[in-house]
Design a protein around this motif. Structure first.
Motif, PDB file in Angstrom:
ATOM      1  N   GLU A 186      26.083  22.396 123.824  1.00 33.31           N
ATOM      2  CA  GLU A 186      26.034  21.212 124.587  1.00 33.31           C
ATOM      3  C   GLU A 186      27.019  20.589 125.486  1.00 33.31           C
ATOM      4  N   ALA A 187      28.209  21.106 125.278  1.00 38.15           N
ATOM      5  CA  ALA A 187      29.281  20.923 126.105  1.00 38.15           C
ATOM      6  C   ALA A 187      29.246  21.582 127.522  1.00 38.15           C
ATOM      7  N   TRP A 233      23.974  14.453 122.050  1.00 44.02           N
ATOM      8  CA  TRP A 233      25.618  14.406 122.048  1.00 44.02           C
ATOM      9  C   TRP A 233      25.976  14.217 123.464  1.00 44.02           C
ATOM     10  N   GLN A 234      25.688  15.191 124.283  1.00 43.93           N
ATOM     11  CA  GLN A 234      26.809  15.266 125.600  1.00 43.93           C
ATOM     12  C   GLN A 234      26.332  13.764 126.340  1.00 43.93           C
ATOM     13  N   GLY A 309      23.454   7.421 139.191  1.00 47.74           N
ATOM     14  CA  GLY A 309      23.496   8.465 137.826  1.00 47.74           C
ATOM     15  C   GLY A 309      24.837   8.404 137.116  1.00 47.74           C
ATOM     16  N   LEU A 310      24.638   9.278 136.192  1.00 51.25           N
ATOM     17  CA  LEU A 310      25.916   9.504 135.301  1.00 51.25           C
ATOM     18  C   LEU A 310      26.695  10.438 135.975  1.00 51.25           C
ATOM     19  N   PRO A 311      28.064  10.413 135.773  1.00 49.38           N
ATOM     20  CA  PRO A 311      28.879  11.684 136.278  1.00 49.38           C
ATOM     21  C   PRO A 311      28.477  13.079 135.798  1.00 49.38           C
ATOM     22  N   PRO A 312      28.924  14.039 136.101  1.00 48.83           N
ATOM     23  CA  PRO A 312      28.561  15.393 135.405  1.00 48.83           C
ATOM     24  C   PRO A 312      28.875  15.524 134.295  1.00 48.83           C
ATOM     25  N   PHE A 313      30.001  14.990 133.919  1.00 51.15           N
ATOM     26  CA  PHE A 313      30.889  15.255 132.605  1.00 51.15           C
ATOM     27  C   PHE A 313      31.335  13.856 132.052  1.00 51.15           C
ATOM     28  N   PRO A 314      31.527  13.958 130.744  1.00 51.60           N
ATOM     29  CA  PRO A 314      32.539  12.726 130.423  1.00 51.60           C
ATOM     30  C   PRO A 314      33.884  12.574 131.115  1.00 51.60           C
ATOM     31  N   ILE A 315      34.413  11.443 131.000  1.00 51.69           N
ATOM     32  CA  ILE A 315      35.453  11.258 131.925  1.00 51.69           C
ATOM     33  C   ILE A 315      36.842  11.005 130.979  1.00 51.69           C
ATOM     34  N   SER A 316      36.589  10.747 129.604  1.00 58.43           N
ATOM     35  CA  SER A 316      37.792  10.549 128.714  1.00 58.43           C
ATOM     36  C   SER A 316      37.261  11.108 127.305  1.00 58.43           C
ATOM     37  N   ASN A 317      38.082  10.900 126.432  1.00 58.31           N
ATOM     38  CA  ASN A 317      37.638  11.379 124.944  1.00 58.31           C
ATOM     39  C   ASN A 317      37.702  10.107 123.969  1.00 58.31           C
ATOM     40  N   PRO A 318      36.389   9.373 123.883  1.00 60.20           N
ATOM     41  CA  PRO A 318      36.138   8.373 123.371  1.00 60.20           C
ATOM     42  C   PRO A 318      36.268   8.433 121.793  1.00 60.20           C
ATOM     43  N   SER A 319      36.729   7.045 121.134  1.00 59.35           N
ATOM     44  CA  SER A 319      36.654   6.991 119.664  1.00 59.35           C
ATOM     45  C   SER A 319      35.208   7.195 119.256  1.00 59.35           C
TER      46      SER A 319
END
Length: 376
Positions: A186-187, A233-234, A309-319
């Motif tokens: 999924e990543a 997930w992603q 739309g959403l960016p292609p990937f996350p931008i940080s590592n959330p809690s």
């Protein structure tokens, strides 16, 4: 006739005399045997005492004296008993014998609180000294790596490199190796969002790959714990990574997530664009601040002022809290939000640009009133 009796008496007398002589000799021989036996026993005892003392001394608890010297790192595993600790320490020559440590361990009521982990100990310590050292937090040889919530993978790589004292290039290579990290499919090969923020206890000889893969494993465990469907997930991580960067107050996590969802589906006022500073700054390699006009025009897929739309990937590592709030945002028609008090975290939400503009003025007023306090 008298002669016959006389001879008979003489014969009986001689036999009696012979019997008395035999018994006397027998007593003498018995006494002599007993005497010789006693002498032999005493002699044997005299010879044996040093040997027996030596045997018992070797079986007695041997222990070092003094505080010890030198240094050795010892790993106490999870669930270790006093005896297993003793064997580990004796093998490393921290203590002279397992018994020396076990006796000290049993006599110290604090021993039950000895924690697993790596310890920096001296060699040739007394058993009691070793117990005391294991109870002293200062002897812990482990490293503590704290990954704050909202750190990007580049920031995490730098933090790991600094704490573990390894080249940044080495950490970056691992963080970009999906297989080494154990990233799920999924990543899509990108570790951003998949490195769970937490404080990690790391052994001095730990491998970088092991440390980073533990972060991925913790993230997967967390997603499973909150029962987030795997197919979400992603996307949920991507939304949560933006929320984490946009607001710091838990009471607003869900509302900001709702703003994101609403903007993605709104073609009227915002055209499906998030218009988030956090994503735009990420696209130019920065992790905070307000984008300049030049940065707002920078053409990259993370510029949500340019692209819907959403960016292609996350931008940080959330809690995990932010992830959970992002997965289940509250109902609402908000399209805009602004934090109008940076001290209290007061944030105002609106569903139209006119109201939002008024809220922005409240923020500007707060800045003006707190200019000196904030050093501006």
């Amino acid at each position: 006739m008298s002669e016959v009796f006389t001879e008979l008496n003489n014969t009986q007398y001689r036999k009696a005399k012979a019997r008395r002589a035999y018994r006397r000799k027998k007593r003498i021989r018995t006494a002599l045997v007993l005497f010789i036996t006693c002498v032999v026993v005493v002699a044997a005892t005299v010879v044996a005492v040093p040997y027996v003392h030596s045997v018992f001394s070797s079986q007695a608890v041997s222990d070092y004296e003094g505080p010890g010297s030198g240094e050795v790192i010892v790993e106490i595993p999870e669930g270790a008993t006093g005896t297993s600790m003793a064997d580990i320490l004796a093998e490393a020559d921290v203590v002279a014998s397992s018994s020396a440590f076990v006796n000290a361990f049993k006599s110290d009521p604090r021993s039950a609180s000895i924690q697993p982990g790596a310890y920096r100990l001296k060699l040739k310590m007394s058993g009691q000294g070793a117990v005391s050292a294991l109870l002293d937090p200062a002897t812990k040889a482990e490293l503590k790596i704290t990954i704050p919530e909202g750190f990007a993978k580049a920031q995490i790589a730098e933090r790991v490199a600094n704490v573990m004292e390894v080249p940044l290039d080495e950490v970056t290579a691992v963080i970009n190796d999906a297989q080494a990290l154990g990233l799920p499919a999924e990543a899509n090969g990108n570790a951003e969002g998949w490195l769970a923020p937490a404080t990690y206890t790391v052994a001095p000889n730990a491998d970088v790959t092991e440390v980073l893969s533990d972060m991925v494993s913790k993230r997967i465990t967390g997603l499973e714990k909150i029962k987030l469907p795997r197919e979400n997930w992603q996307r949920t991580l991507t939304v949560a990574s933006i929320v984490e960067r946009e607001v710091n107050w838990p009471e607003h996590y869900g509302q900001v997530a709702r703003v994101i969802e609403n903007r993605l589906n709104n073609t009227d006022q915002v055209g499906g664009k998030l218009q988030m500073d956090s994503t735009t700054m990420y696209g130019v390699g920065k992790f905070g601040g307000i984008p300049s006009e030049e940065e707002l025009q920078n053409d990259n897929p993370y510029n949500t002022y340019l692209y819907p739309g959403l960016p292609p990937f996350p931008i940080s590592n959330p809690s995990l809290d932010v992830i959970e709030a992002s997965a289940n945002p509250p109902a609402g028609d908000w399209l805009f939000f602004v934090t109008v008090n940076l001290d209290s975290g007061e944030t105002l939400f609106s569903n139209n640009l006119e109201e939002h503009s008024k809220n922005v003025e409240i923020l500007r007023q707060w800045y003006a009133e707190n200019e000196k306090t904030n050093g501006n």
